[in-house]
Scaffold this motif. Sequence first.
Motif, short mmCIF file in Angstrom:
data_model
loop_
_atom_site.label_atom_id
_atom_site.label_comp_id
_atom_site.label_asym_id
_atom_site.label_seq_id
_atom_site.Cartn_x
_atom_site.Cartn_y
_atom_site.Cartn_z
N LEU A 184 0.62 -1.18 -0.03
CA LEU A 184 -0.01 -0.06 0.03
C LEU A 184 1.03 1.25 -0.15
O LEU A 184 0.57 2.14 -0.67
CB LEU A 184 -1.00 0.01 1.18
N ILE A 185 1.80 1.08 0.91
CA ILE A 185 2.75 2.38 0.79
C ILE A 185 3.23 2.57 -0.58
O ILE A 185 3.22 3.88 -1.03
CB ILE A 185 3.92 2.19 1.91
N ILE A 186 3.92 1.67 -1.38
CA ILE A 186 4.51 1.96 -2.55
C ILE A 186 3.56 2.19 -3.66
O ILE A 186 3.87 2.85 -4.73
CB ILE A 186 5.28 0.42 -2.82
N VAL A 187 2.18 1.69 -3.56
CA VAL A 187 1.46 1.87 -4.41
C VAL A 187 0.73 3.42 -4.38
O VAL A 187 0.68 4.26 -5.41
CB VAL A 187 -0.22 0.94 -4.00
N VAL A 188 0.78 3.82 -3.16
CA VAL A 188 0.38 5.30 -3.01
C VAL A 188 1.43 6.24 -3.68
O VAL A 188 1.18 7.14 -4.32
CB VAL A 188 0.26 5.75 -1.19
N ALA A 189 2.62 5.70 -3.33
CA ALA A 189 3.93 6.54 -4.08
C ALA A 189 3.92 6.59 -5.39
O ALA A 189 3.98 7.70 -6.05
CB ALA A 189 5.01 6.33 -3.54
N SER A 190 3.52 5.42 -5.98
CA SER A 190 3.52 5.24 -7.26
C SER A 190 2.43 6.01 -8.06
O SER A 190 2.60 6.62 -8.95
CB SER A 190 3.57 3.66 -7.74
N PHE A 259 -5.07 -12.58 -5.50
CA PHE A 259 -5.67 -11.45 -6.83
C PHE A 259 -5.23 -10.10 -6.33
O PHE A 259 -4.73 -9.08 -7.16
CB PHE A 259 -6.98 -11.49 -7.10
N MET A 260 -5.50 -9.72 -4.97
CA MET A 260 -5.43 -8.31 -4.48
C MET A 260 -3.78 -8.04 -4.60
O MET A 260 -3.49 -6.56 -4.84
CB MET A 260 -5.95 -8.05 -3.23
N VAL A 261 -3.05 -8.95 -4.12
CA VAL A 261 -1.74 -8.81 -4.06
C VAL A 261 -1.11 -8.36 -5.37
O VAL A 261 -0.39 -7.67 -5.81
CB VAL A 261 -0.79 -10.09 -3.48
N ALA A 262 -1.48 -9.30 -6.58
CA ALA A 262 -1.15 -9.08 -8.05
C ALA A 262 -1.77 -7.85 -8.35
O ALA A 262 -0.99 -7.25 -9.30
CB ALA A 262 -1.95 -10.34 -8.48
N LEU A 263 -2.78 -7.41 -8.11
CA LEU A 263 -3.48 -5.93 -8.56
C LEU A 263 -2.65 -4.85 -8.09
O LEU A 263 -2.17 -4.10 -8.68
CB LEU A 263 -5.03 -6.12 -8.31
N LEU A 264 -2.31 -5.19 -6.72
CA LEU A 264 -1.54 -4.10 -6.07
C LEU A 264 -0.07 -3.89 -6.79
O LEU A 264 0.58 -2.81 -6.83
CB LEU A 264 -1.50 -4.18 -4.56
N LEU A 267 -0.47 -1.78 -9.57
CA LEU A 267 -0.73 -0.40 -9.32
C LEU A 267 0.74 0.28 -8.68
O LEU A 267 0.93 1.36 -8.77
CB LEU A 267 -1.44 -0.43 -8.10
N ILE A 268 1.61 -0.77 -8.63
CA ILE A 268 3.11 -0.36 -8.34
C ILE A 268 3.82 0.11 -9.72
O ILE A 268 4.41 1.02 -9.98
CB ILE A 268 3.90 -1.01 -7.50
N ILE A 269 3.69 -0.95 -10.36
CA ILE A 269 4.76 -1.16 -11.61
C ILE A 269 4.11 -0.12 -13.05
O ILE A 269 4.75 0.42 -13.46
CB ILE A 269 4.94 -2.44 -11.98
N PHE A 270 2.82 -0.25 -13.10
CA PHE A 270 2.26 0.31 -14.42
C PHE A 270 2.07 1.92 -14.27
O PHE A 270 3.05 2.59 -15.04
CB PHE A 270 0.87 -0.15 -14.72
N PHE A 313 10.27 -1.90 -1.97
CA PHE A 313 9.84 -2.82 -2.96
C PHE A 313 10.78 -4.24 -3.04
O PHE A 313 9.88 -5.39 -2.83
CB PHE A 313 10.16 -2.27 -4.39
N TYR A 314 12.04 -4.04 -2.72
CA TYR A 314 12.81 -5.40 -2.65
C TYR A 314 12.70 -6.17 -1.39
O TYR A 314 12.61 -7.48 -1.53
CB TYR A 314 14.31 -5.38 -3.24
N ALA A 315 11.96 -5.51 -0.20
CA ALA A 315 11.93 -6.11 0.82
C ALA A 315 10.50 -6.80 0.79
O ALA A 315 10.44 -7.88 1.07
CB ALA A 315 11.73 -5.09 1.92
N LEU A 316 9.82 -6.01 0.23
CA LEU A 316 8.35 -6.72 -0.17
C LEU A 316 8.44 -8.11 -1.12
O LEU A 316 7.84 -8.93 -0.65
CB LEU A 316 7.53 -5.55 -1.00
N LEU A 317 9.46 -7.87 -2.24
CA LEU A 317 9.55 -9.06 -3.04
C LEU A 317 10.24 -10.28 -2.19
O LEU A 317 9.83 -11.35 -2.44
CB LEU A 317 10.42 -8.78 -4.02
#
Length: 455
Positions: A184-190, A259-264, A267-270, A313-317
């Motif tokens: 969620l943090i990275i999604v908001v920033a992106s 699915f929510m993780v994939a969608l989020l 929302l980071i990458i695109f 991001f890489y911590a998340l990964l």
Amino acid sequence: MSQLERASFGSKIGVILATAGSAVGLGNIWRFPYMTGQNGGAIFIIIYVFCVLLLGIPCMISEFIIGRHGQANTARAFRIMSGDTIWSIIGYMGVLTGFLISGYYAVVSGWCLEYVWASVSGRLLGNPEYIKDYFTTFEQDPVKPVFWTFIILLATYLIIENGVRNGIEKASKLMMPILFILLLIIVVASCLLPNADKGIEFLFKPDISKLNSDVFLAALGQSFYSLSIAMGCICTYASYFSKQTNLTTSAINISVIDFMVALLAGLIIFPAAFSVGVNPDSGPSLIFITIPNVFHQAFGSIASLGYIISILFYALLSMAALTSLMSLHEVSTAFLEEELGTTRKRAAAFVTIGCILVGTICSLSLGPWESYKVFGMTIFDLFDFVTGQLFLPIVGFLTCIFIGWSVPHKIVRDEFTNMGTLRNESMFHLYIFLVKYVCPICILFIFLHQFGLLK
């Protein structure tokens, strides 16, 4: 260990988070975004959701039924449910598949740890060619990838050796919420970046003109692989379910989380990729070559935000990789513990050593041993091919045939309805229809498509 002594998850939330953690992994945060990018964005996502309902959830419920009914490791659970040794071959294949995937999956998981370290030390702040060379140099190094493979497997061992409740469940309850917070943090920033709306539109506004058979088959394959089906993970975790666990509800909840993780992740990458004009369909290199450059270009001008986002991001990964690696490891650990009658710690140690050996061979095959090929493939690629393109669809197909055509429907119905305590008889008839006819055909399509035999 007898069935009466068998460990179990301690809570409903533990069941959901642990099993969702098994499904959530690099397939969600790595594979899903580039597959979406290559297959038309929003239209791919719509078809993907349809395929999860058609294939993913019924296959997951099938493994739940086998695992919970058998209350044993995957191989033994098939043997218990079938009453003979012929069908147990599927279970043995599932255990072998899980073990082999553990070995080379740990290598890629180790890459994620390296990129956490590289982000912290500021080594991912260079031009595109530097980032590309950085990954190539690291991947071919004879020591560093093996070191990180060892570290991620050691972390997995320390969790698994503590058992189901004190190890897997406790770790899942800690890591899954952290994973969502980081997302969620990275999604908001992106999504706050300039021109991010173009990426959001790509993700949510379907373009029907991009719909074709390849998109459907790609979505079908992603729905199968992203839920950890046919690896033994789902079946093994289900053996720790209580008899009161609602299997259908659990499968739906886990699929929604997955699915929510994939969608989020999308929302980071695109939004970040569209913000800097980078094509989001760059394939498997997206995470380790394209994304560092995207983050540097997109966030680099905002103080040290690019540096922080890269670390997060890489911590998340890495965390997503660890939750999946736990479940893969548990498949083999449970098998050795029960079939050899040994202790959990000893079984976990044997599996860890085996995974380190496999991981080391796979890692070296990308560097110093790159010239050694089998059927024209490196050892790493061979393991990926054998497990991903052969074993997984074969095990998945045979599991559907086993549940749909071999096991007496009364046994399946009793597990599906929790011995008749759940009023979902109509859902059971739909499930049986899907698992008997639709799922085997879908898996056959996946199998043929990946060999280019179906377009």
